[in-house]
Write a protein that holds these residues in place. Structure first.
Motif, PDB file in Angstrom:
ATOM      1  N   GLU A   1       0.828  -1.207   0.000  1.00  0.00           N
ATOM      2  CA  GLU A   1       0.000   0.000   0.000  1.00  0.00           C
ATOM      3  C   GLU A   1       0.864   1.259   0.000  1.00  0.00           C
ATOM      4  OE1 GLU A   1      -2.636  -0.108   3.299  1.00  0.00           O
ATOM      5  OE2 GLU A   1      -3.592  -1.985   2.714  1.00  0.00           O
ATOM      6  N   GLU A   2       1.897   1.268   0.820  1.00  0.00           N
ATOM      7  CA  GLU A   2       2.740   2.450   0.937  1.00  0.00           C
ATOM      8  C   GLU A   2       3.528   2.698  -0.340  1.00  0.00           C
ATOM      9  OE1 GLU A   2       5.072   1.641   4.387  1.00  0.00           O
ATOM     10  OE2 GLU A   2       3.363   1.794   5.778  1.00  0.00           O
ATOM     11  N   LEU A   3       4.082   1.638  -0.910  1.00  0.00           N
ATOM     12  CA  LEU A   3       4.847   1.799  -2.142  1.00  0.00           C
ATOM     13  C   LEU A   3       3.963   2.313  -3.269  1.00  0.00           C
ATOM     14  CD1 LEU A   3       7.558  -0.559  -3.529  1.00  0.00           C
ATOM     15  CD2 LEU A   3       5.797   0.328  -5.049  1.00  0.00           C
ATOM     16  N   VAL A   4       2.783   1.727  -3.403  1.00  0.00           N
ATOM     17  CA  VAL A   4       1.872   2.111  -4.481  1.00  0.00           C
ATOM     18  C   VAL A   4       1.408   3.553  -4.312  1.00  0.00           C
ATOM     19  CG1 VAL A   4      -0.435   1.712  -5.430  1.00  0.00           C
ATOM     20  CG2 VAL A   4       1.111  -0.212  -5.050  1.00  0.00           C
ATOM     21  N   ALA A   5       1.129   3.964  -3.093  1.00  0.00           N
ATOM     22  CA  ALA A   5       0.713   5.347  -2.858  1.00  0.00           C
ATOM     23  C   ALA A   5       1.790   6.318  -3.338  1.00  0.00           C
ATOM     24  CB  ALA A   5       0.414   5.559  -1.379  1.00  0.00           C
ATOM     25  N   GLY A   6       3.043   5.955  -3.120  1.00  0.00           N
ATOM     26  CA  GLY A   6       4.149   6.792  -3.589  1.00  0.00           C
ATOM     27  C   GLY A   6       4.228   6.847  -5.107  1.00  0.00           C
ATOM     28  N   VAL A   7       3.988   5.706  -5.743  1.00  0.00           N
ATOM     29  CA  VAL A   7       3.993   5.665  -7.210  1.00  0.00           C
ATOM     30  C   VAL A   7       2.902   6.565  -7.775  1.00  0.00           C
ATOM     31  CG1 VAL A   7       3.571   4.197  -9.220  1.00  0.00           C
ATOM     32  CG2 VAL A   7       5.037   3.370  -7.361  1.00  0.00           C
ATOM     33  N   LEU A   8       1.694   6.452  -7.226  1.00  0.00           N
ATOM     34  CA  LEU A   8       0.573   7.238  -7.721  1.00  0.00           C
ATOM     35  C   LEU A   8       0.839   8.740  -7.553  1.00  0.00           C
ATOM     36  CD1 LEU A   8      -2.450   5.166  -6.359  1.00  0.00           C
ATOM     37  CD2 LEU A   8      -1.571   5.200  -8.685  1.00  0.00           C
ATOM     38  N   ALA A   9       1.344   9.116  -6.413  1.00  0.00           N
ATOM     39  CA  ALA A   9       1.594  10.532  -6.145  1.00  0.00           C
ATOM     40  C   ALA A   9       2.638  11.094  -7.098  1.00  0.00           C
ATOM     41  CB  ALA A   9       2.038  10.722  -4.697  1.00  0.00           C
ATOM     42  N   ARG A  10       3.656  10.321  -7.359  1.00  0.00           N
ATOM     43  CA  ARG A  10       4.717  10.823  -8.228  1.00  0.00           C
ATOM     44  C   ARG A  10       4.260  10.883  -9.687  1.00  0.00           C
ATOM     45  NH1 ARG A  10      10.954   8.556  -8.607  1.00  0.00           N
ATOM     46  NH2 ARG A  10      11.626  10.019 -10.266  1.00  0.00           N
ATOM     47  N   VAL A  11       3.486   9.888 -10.138  1.00  0.00           N
ATOM     48  CA  VAL A  11       2.983   9.931 -11.511  1.00  0.00           C
ATOM     49  C   VAL A  11       2.035  11.107 -11.684  1.00  0.00           C
ATOM     50  CG1 VAL A  11       1.551   8.719 -13.217  1.00  0.00           C
ATOM     51  CG2 VAL A  11       3.307   7.466 -11.946  1.00  0.00           C
ATOM     52  N   GLN A  12       1.215  11.372 -10.676  1.00  0.00           N
ATOM     53  CA  GLN A  12       0.309  12.516 -10.762  1.00  0.00           C
ATOM     54  C   GLN A  12       1.089  13.824 -10.870  1.00  0.00           C
ATOM     55  OE1 GLN A  12      -2.419  13.115  -7.410  1.00  0.00           O
ATOM     56  NE2 GLN A  12      -3.957  13.790  -8.900  1.00  0.00           N
ATOM     57  N   ALA A  13       2.197  13.904 -10.173  1.00  0.00           N
ATOM     58  CA  ALA A  13       2.975  15.146 -10.156  1.00  0.00           C
ATOM     59  C   ALA A  13       3.892  15.278 -11.362  1.00  0.00           C
ATOM     60  CB  ALA A  13       3.803  15.217  -8.871  1.00  0.00           C
ATOM     61  N   GLU A  14       4.461  14.153 -11.831  1.00  0.00           N
ATOM     62  CA  GLU A  14       5.523  14.230 -12.838  1.00  0.00           C
ATOM     63  C   GLU A  14       5.173  13.596 -14.176  1.00  0.00           C
ATOM     64  OE1 GLU A  14       9.170  12.718 -11.203  1.00  0.00           O
ATOM     65  OE2 GLU A  14       8.740  13.549  -9.215  1.00  0.00           O
ATOM     66  N   GLY A  15       4.047  12.881 -14.253  1.00  0.00           N
ATOM     67  CA  GLY A  15       3.624  12.308 -15.519  1.00  0.00           C
ATOM     68  C   GLY A  15       4.607  11.328 -16.109  1.00  0.00           C
ATOM     69  N   ASP A  16       4.927  11.494 -17.401  1.00  0.00           N
ATOM     70  CA  ASP A  16       5.789  10.551 -18.115  1.00  0.00           C
ATOM     71  C   ASP A  16       7.143  10.360 -17.433  1.00  0.00           C
ATOM     72  OD1 ASP A  16       3.961   9.960 -20.057  1.00  0.00           O
ATOM     73  OD2 ASP A  16       4.931  11.108 -21.656  1.00  0.00           O
ATOM     74  N   ALA A  17       7.675  11.417 -16.868  1.00  0.00           N
ATOM     75  CA  ALA A  17       9.001  11.317 -16.229  1.00  0.00           C
ATOM     76  C   ALA A  17       8.978  10.298 -15.098  1.00  0.00           C
ATOM     77  CB  ALA A  17       9.435  12.685 -15.717  1.00  0.00           C
ATOM     78  N   ALA A  18       7.906  10.317 -14.313  1.00  0.00           N
ATOM     79  CA  ALA A  18       7.791   9.349 -13.221  1.00  0.00           C
ATOM     80  C   ALA A  18       7.603   7.937 -13.768  1.00  0.00           C
ATOM     81  CB  ALA A  18       6.624   9.725 -12.314  1.00  0.00           C
ATOM     82  N   VAL A  19       6.768   7.799 -14.784  1.00  0.00           N
ATOM     83  CA  VAL A  19       6.557   6.483 -15.388  1.00  0.00           C
ATOM     84  C   VAL A  19       7.880   5.934 -15.913  1.00  0.00           C
ATOM     85  CG1 VAL A  19       5.425   5.219 -17.260  1.00  0.00           C
ATOM     86  CG2 VAL A  19       4.147   6.942 -15.973  1.00  0.00           C
ATOM     87  N   ARG A  20       8.659   6.795 -16.566  1.00  0.00           N
ATOM     88  CA  ARG A  20       9.955   6.367 -17.105  1.00  0.00           C
ATOM     89  C   ARG A  20      10.894   5.934 -15.982  1.00  0.00           C
ATOM     90  NH1 ARG A  20      10.202  10.220 -20.191  1.00  0.00           N
ATOM     91  NH2 ARG A  20       9.498   9.150 -22.080  1.00  0.00           N
ATOM     92  N   ALA A  21      10.902   6.677 -14.890  1.00  0.00           N
ATOM     93  CA  ALA A  21      11.786   6.341 -13.769  1.00  0.00           C
ATOM     94  C   ALA A  21      11.380   5.022 -13.121  1.00  0.00           C
ATOM     95  CB  ALA A  21      11.752   7.475 -12.738  1.00  0.00           C
ATOM     96  N   PHE A  22      10.066   4.806 -12.933  1.00  0.00           N
ATOM     97  CA  PHE A  22       9.619   3.559 -12.319  1.00  0.00           C
ATOM     98  C   PHE A  22       9.828   2.370 -13.256  1.00  0.00           C
ATOM     99  CE2 PHE A  22       6.782   6.412  -9.682  1.00  0.00           C
ATOM    100  CZ  PHE A  22       7.483   6.191  -8.504  1.00  0.00           C
ATOM    101  N   SER A  23       9.728   2.573 -14.563  1.00  0.00           N
ATOM    102  CA  SER A  23       9.998   1.487 -15.513  1.00  0.00           C
ATOM    103  C   SER A  23      11.461   1.053 -15.408  1.00  0.00           C
ATOM    104  CB  SER A  23       9.677   1.935 -16.940  1.00  0.00           C
ATOM    105  OG  SER A  23       8.287   2.172 -17.096  1.00  0.00           O
ATOM    106  N   ALA A  24      12.334   2.017 -15.245  1.00  0.00           N
ATOM    107  CA  ALA A  24      13.753   1.690 -15.081  1.00  0.00           C
ATOM    108  C   ALA A  24      14.009   1.002 -13.749  1.00  0.00           C
ATOM    109  CB  ALA A  24      14.592   2.959 -15.191  1.00  0.00           C
ATOM    110  N   GLN A  25      13.338   1.484 -12.698  1.00  0.00           N
ATOM    111  CA  GLN A  25      13.555   0.929 -11.359  1.00  0.00           C
ATOM    112  C   GLN A  25      12.989  -0.477 -11.205  1.00  0.00           C
ATOM    113  OE1 GLN A  25      11.935   3.383  -8.227  1.00  0.00           O
ATOM    114  NE2 GLN A  25      12.212   1.813  -6.645  1.00  0.00           N
ATOM    115  N   PHE A  26      11.751  -0.677 -11.629  1.00  0.00           N
ATOM    116  CA  PHE A  26      11.074  -1.948 -11.373  1.00  0.00           C
ATOM    117  C   PHE A  26      11.219  -2.962 -12.509  1.00  0.00           C
ATOM    118  CE2 PHE A  26       8.162   1.016  -8.875  1.00  0.00           C
ATOM    119  CZ  PHE A  26       8.794   0.754  -7.676  1.00  0.00           C
ATOM    120  N   ASP A  27      11.239  -2.467 -13.752  1.00  0.00           N
ATOM    121  CA  ASP A  27      11.290  -3.377 -14.899  1.00  0.00           C
ATOM    122  C   ASP A  27      12.641  -3.395 -15.596  1.00  0.00           C
ATOM    123  OD1 ASP A  27       8.594  -4.189 -14.653  1.00  0.00           O
ATOM    124  OD2 ASP A  27       7.924  -2.352 -15.634  1.00  0.00           O
TER     125      ASP A  27
END
Length: 429
Positions: free
Chosen positions: A28-54
């Motif tokens: 729950e905590e990790l996902v909440a952080g992902v959602l907040a960052r994607v809402q704030a940063e859009g594609d940049a956050a998605v790109r960063a999480f793709s590199a981190q997790f995938d």
């Protein structure tokens, strides 16, 4: 662990070693952080999480039409034919389901006309899991019914490291746009919208714990199909059950994931013992035994019931995602069951057929949700909305009781709105 009392007359030959419900707070905590960052940063956050997790460095998320067509061209001819076979069956069943949905308009009292319309959702997001195997049936089950329902745009997201055949499956199923984004960041992108991914109205499809939790957290402004836990199969069997077939079907589902819940509910103690031995024997030669064996050891169960009534009662408490019926009169028994995701009636029916290509949808309720909902179907992509229109006679019918009720509730604004039309009609008369 069930929240409902167990019926009498049960003997557990094998009980689950672990509770299927795990502590979800870290997720729950990790996902909440992902959602907040994607809402704030859009594609940049998605790109960063793709590199981190995938471990995927992507300049562009969307799969081009050229890449989609190339993925289809590289499919093995037999795989292509089998995929098209499955698509045709799922589409045919979804079209039949759509045909059963009627729009209505009725006059419940003189001048009081009520009705409803079935309106397809405008844009839906289909999450297509990558998983440990290339599950070619996954995009078919979510995308095809959406297209049959008439959704204007169907977005598909799948992990960037998913097998190329999965892209082909999304394309063949009719996805309008395909994005190589996985995990919670995919759910965030579809729910919130980014520079690349448009926001959708509803998100469907299974995924891991992070995907599931992300769907839970975005629900509200965005619709979801359901919250899916690990896969499940239970089989009801009497003295006619075939131990080899039962063990084979149980392990076929167990190889999905080490957390798969598998169980046999039977009225025959000898069959219970035979299946227990047969599972162990088959695991010795099963190539996926590491996963299937772990699922069986941790979550497998065999319960002997003193009567058919007890067997039915326990099955309805479990409300299994997939429920097979292997009894002497399977059709008769099936009519007595009410809680399950999808029912496989008789020994010729197997979860593997519905999972892959027979036509019913394999995106189903788990963890007891079969007690209150069914699985994904064409209706998942349609909203049924009501309307009304009244003649002057209709106003004469409903205005007086509506005004009286509003007055009794001390809602003066409501009373005035109810009375206004009636008063004007009386003046005009």
């Amino acid at each position: 662990m069930t929240r409902l009392p167990l019926p009498k007359g049960l003997t557990f030959v094998k009980s689950p070693a672990r509770d299927a419900v795990a502590d979800n707070r870290p997720v729950e905590e990790l996902v909440a952080g992902v959602l907040a960052r994607v809402q704030a940063e859009g594609d940049a956050a998605v790109r960063a999480f793709s590199a981190q997790f995938d471990k995927a460095e992507l300049d562009s998320f969307e799969v081009t039409m050229e890449a989609r067509e190339a993925a289809v061209a590289r499919l093995d001819p037999q795989t292509l034919a089998d995929t098209e076979f499955a698509i045709a069956n799922v589409r045919a069943f979804a079209e039949a389901q759509l045909g059963s949905l009627s729009e209505i308009e009725v006059e419940v009292r003189p001048g009081v006309h009520l009705g409803h319309r079935n309106i397809p959702l405008e844009r839906v997001g289909c999450y297509v899991p990558g998983g440990r195997y290339p599950l070619l049936s996954a995009p078919i089950m979510t995308i095809v019914p959406a297209k049959v329902a008439g959704c204007e745009e169907v977005i598909a997201c799948l992990p960037p490291n998913a097998h190329e055949a999965m892209i082909a499956g999304c394309h063949l199923s009719g996805a309008d746009r395909i994005f190589r984004i996985g995990g919670a960041q995919a759910i965030a992108a579809m729910a919130l919208g980014t520079e690349s991914v448009p926001p959708v109205d509803k998100i469907v499809g299974p995924g891991n714990a992070f995907v599931n939790e992300a769907k839970r957290q975005v629900f509200g402004p965005v619709g979801i199909d359901q919250l899916a836990g690990p896969s499940e199969i239970f089989i009801l069997a009497d003295h006619t059950g075939d131990a080899e077939m039962l063990a084979t079907d149980l392990l076929a589902q167990a190889e999905h994931d080490a957390r798969t819940r598998v169980g046999l509910i039977t009225t025959d103690a000898a069959l219970a013992r035979a299946v227990l031995a047969e599972v162990d024997a088959q695991l010795a030669t099963l190539s996926t035994a590491e996963t299937a064996g772990q699922a069986w050891r941790d979550y497998g169960e065999i319960v002997v019931c003193e009567s058919e009534a007890a067997m039915i009662a326990y099955s309805d408490i479990v409300a299994a995602e997939h429920l097979q019926v292997h009894t002497e009169d399977a059709h008769s028994l099936s009519k007595k069951l009410r809680h399950y995701g999808s029912l496989l009636i008789g020994t010729n029916s197997s979860v593997v057929y519905s999972d892959k290509c027979s036509g019913t949808n394999h995106t189903l309720p788990t963890m007891g949700a079969g007690r209150y909902t069914g699985g994904l179907w064409v209706g998942t992509y349609i909203k049924t909305v009501t309307h009304q229109w009244l003649t002057e006679e209709g106003v004469r019918q409903v205005a007086p009781p509506a005004a009286r009720q509003a007055a009794s509730e001390t809602l003066e604004g409501h009373r005035r709105a109810a009375q206004l039309r009636l008063d004007r009609m009386q003046v005009q008369a």
